[in-house]
Design an enzyme around this catalytic site. Structure first.
Site, PDB file in Angstrom:
ATOM      1  CB  THR A  91      -0.932  -0.222   1.037  1.00  0.00           C
ATOM      2  OG1 THR A  91      -0.637  -0.418   2.600  1.00  0.00           O
ATOM      3  CG2 THR A  91      -1.919  -1.371   0.788  1.00  0.00           C
ATOM      4  CB  THR A 122      -3.573  24.285  -7.404  1.00  0.00           C
ATOM      5  OG1 THR A 122      -3.929  23.609  -6.028  1.00  0.00           O
ATOM      6  CG2 THR A 122      -4.287  23.614  -8.145  1.00  0.00           C
TER       7      THR A 122
END
Lengths: 405, 405
Positions: free
Chosen positions: A188, A405
């Site tokens: 994971t 962003t």
């Protein structure tokens, strides 16, 4: 006897590494490309995410590792190379660039990527970065490799151990990246482990596949199983021990060494989970089977409500019981005892499935610590297990509210 | 033809209700005890949480409802009456108090509780509150009942419809409480529904058990299946339609009416999920089976990462693909299309499992709205489904970081 030593993927004999900024990321101060190299070709084993949406590098790596051999690992951060039309091409070309610079075979290169899914990717940064990576390969630059694979991680994650097999000192070390999209299911996260221990590819794969059941598969940051998870181990045999080719005492020693490294990396990953302020260790005792023990432990560390309560240092044990109740484990809830513990002591909050009087003040003191144990006794047998998680915080939301962003 | 009408649990003929502050909660301005009463004994059906840890009221209610009949519903908020040594006693005594005040049988009373798990509970507030509740029962006070069951809910949730069966106007209305510990598994919250439609207990149970598969079982706030969930319907037959005793056209009409109320309540619950600022509706089209469609839709609305992205109005569609990939649905990820839509329009972000060029500005404009549709076409068949969820916000963490104090 396993000894913690300094270093990570370059602790074992014959391994060098490096990490540079190549331009996959805009931030020039962040290394975004890592290389690990073994001077001798190594036996290799890997496990991969079970997510049906898979990063292109995983497909390429699976193919390259089929013969049980590898000599280098290249990994970028900043772009997952997943859900891209030309993803396979990019991953293959990356391996070719590495191979040509190192003068090895492209199919002895393991490739991995981590970062945003579904963003266009260019080969240009790799063309620039790979020669620089190779020319700077060294034992000391192993730590740069651990930095180059970081995404929202705030700390680098490396650990190494030494152990003895048949009179020969062996070393084994690893690096990992967390810290979001982390949830138990096969592997994971990205973890790269190197060792100079001599062990066959088959036994190496067996060791890894067994180990992850009690290490990486037992941790969760946010319940989201990543598309790019991979754990890969390289064993180059340079410790010159008699090669491990069966399940003997040497194999057991190797497994213990491997587990000490993987569990250390697990704790580093959850302790540095996105936004996390606390490492949660859920220890389940007294289970009648390992399946039930694991279901209970994982369910508790995955509960958003419990994770938020831990952030608030609130001894809201009802949420532990609730998570046990929906875990799908076959248990008797009327036998369950729950306690919280940390460096500040231990406090029992539930006996036989019902609340007991406890000091809220003492509980608060215990839960204000950074590492919290949630102790669950099912009182139904002798099986135990551990799962790891972290708290759910404002910063998790902040980090993931606008990750791109 | 289903018409939305005003009101909730007192819209149907013969039902009155009330809600008061009795003292289970310290905050005197918050109603914490609700009663719904049918002047005629009603056919009753219910579904319950699948959590192994169950609130004591559920055990009592299951027993009382065995004969398919009930006449009153009593529910407190502020304490879940779960994991308490004397929980069953308290729940039974509550029913007796209601029965004696209303002059009905104790085993015709449905009892429910919601609030903190594992807190000591006293019968005293009920002794005080129940006479007051009964003396104030009225059609107009139905809205107080919807307030009395609220926990961290910020808005009351009630809705009602009218429909026609065999020339007789029937009404059906309900109230619900959200807003945390909400995750699809049988029933996942408290919902009480009343109708004056004549329908046998057996068909009422069938209608409810079928309906929840496409309504309450398809929503999630935080992945935590509560210990106290219950949906209960009372049908007192006072509309005087021919009793529904089989799967005929009338049953279909009843199912449609029931579904319009349950879906409305679903949307109210997720829209008012703990800390939520957005209602997410995930519509899956083109599935080859309902199982695959549901796995995909639920996985997407349960993803912490996607939920945080929606809070940030970030069109991070890679997280939608990731959640589809680990949903355990048997699908071809290379056929998946994804679009986001809202009142501001629709934008396609992924075709055939890979990103397409889209205007980030337009996507932001769409995602800044309060109700967002996530549209997923699996392009593999004609089956469709819908799941509901909400965003993950700072306030979820805040609310749950210290819920008990």
């Amino acid at each position: 006897m396993i000894n913690i030593i300094s270093g990570g993927v370059t602790a074992a004999k014959g391994f060098t590494a490096n990490g540079v900024h190549c331009g996959v990321r805009k931030n020039r101060t962040k290394r975004d490309l890592s290389l690990i190299y073994s001077e001798k070709i190594a036996n290799a084993a890997a496990v991969y995410t079970t997510n049906l949406v898979k990063g292109a590098p995983l497909t390429v790596t699976k193919n390259h590792i089929k013969d049980g051999k590898a000599q280098a690992i290249i990994c970028n951060s900043g772009n997952a190379n997943t859900c891209n039309a030309n993803g396979i091409e990019i991953a293959e070309e990356t391996c070719q660039l590495v191979a040509s610079e190192l003068k090895i075979e492209p199919n002895d290169v393991v490739v991995a990527s981590t970062g945003v899914i579904g963003q266009p990717m260019s080969i240009e940064p790799f063309k620039k970065g790979i020669p620089e990576l190779v020319s700077g390969l060294s034992v000391d630059c192993g730590t740069f490799a651990s930095e180059g694979i970081m995404t929202t991680d705030t700390i680098k994650k490396e650990v190494a151990v030494s152990f003895n097999i048949g009179g020969k000192e062996c070393k084994l070390g690893g690096i990992a990246k967390g810290s979001g999209m982390i949830h138990p299911n096969m592997a994971t996260m990205l973890v790269f482990i190197t060792t100079d221990c001599a062990i066959s590819s088959k036994m190496l794969q067996k060791a890894l596949s067994t180990d992850i059941q009690n290490s990486f598969n037992m941790l969760s940051v946010d319940g989201d199983t990543s598309t790019n998870d991979m754990v890969c181990v390289l064993a180059n045999g340079m410790a010159e021990n008699k090669e491990i080719i069966e399940e003997n005492e040497d194999f057991k020693t190797f497994m213990t060494a491997l587990n000490s490294v993987t569990v250390s990396l697990c704790k580093m990953i959850v302790g540095d989970g996105e936004g996390a302020t606390k490492l949660l260790e859920c220890k389940v005792f007294g289970a009648d089977s390992i399946e039930n023990a694991k279901l209970v432990a994982k369910s508790v560390v995955c509960s958003s409500l419990l994770k938020a309560a831990m952030f608030g240092a609130d001894a809201n044990w009802g949420r532990v019981l609730c998570a046990i109740g929906y875990s799908k484990a076959d248990i008797d809830v009327n036998k369950v005892d729950v306690a919280f513990s940390s460096n500040k002591g231990e406090i029992v909050v539930c006996k036989n499935g019902a609340g007991v009087d406890f000091s809220e003040e003492k509980a608060k003191e215990i839960l204000l610590e950074k590492e919290i144990d949630i102790l669950i006794n099912l009182n139904s047998g002798n099986v135990e297990t551990t799962a790891w998680g972290c708290d759910l915080t404002y910063d998790y939301v902040k980090i993931n509210g606008d990750y791109r962003t």
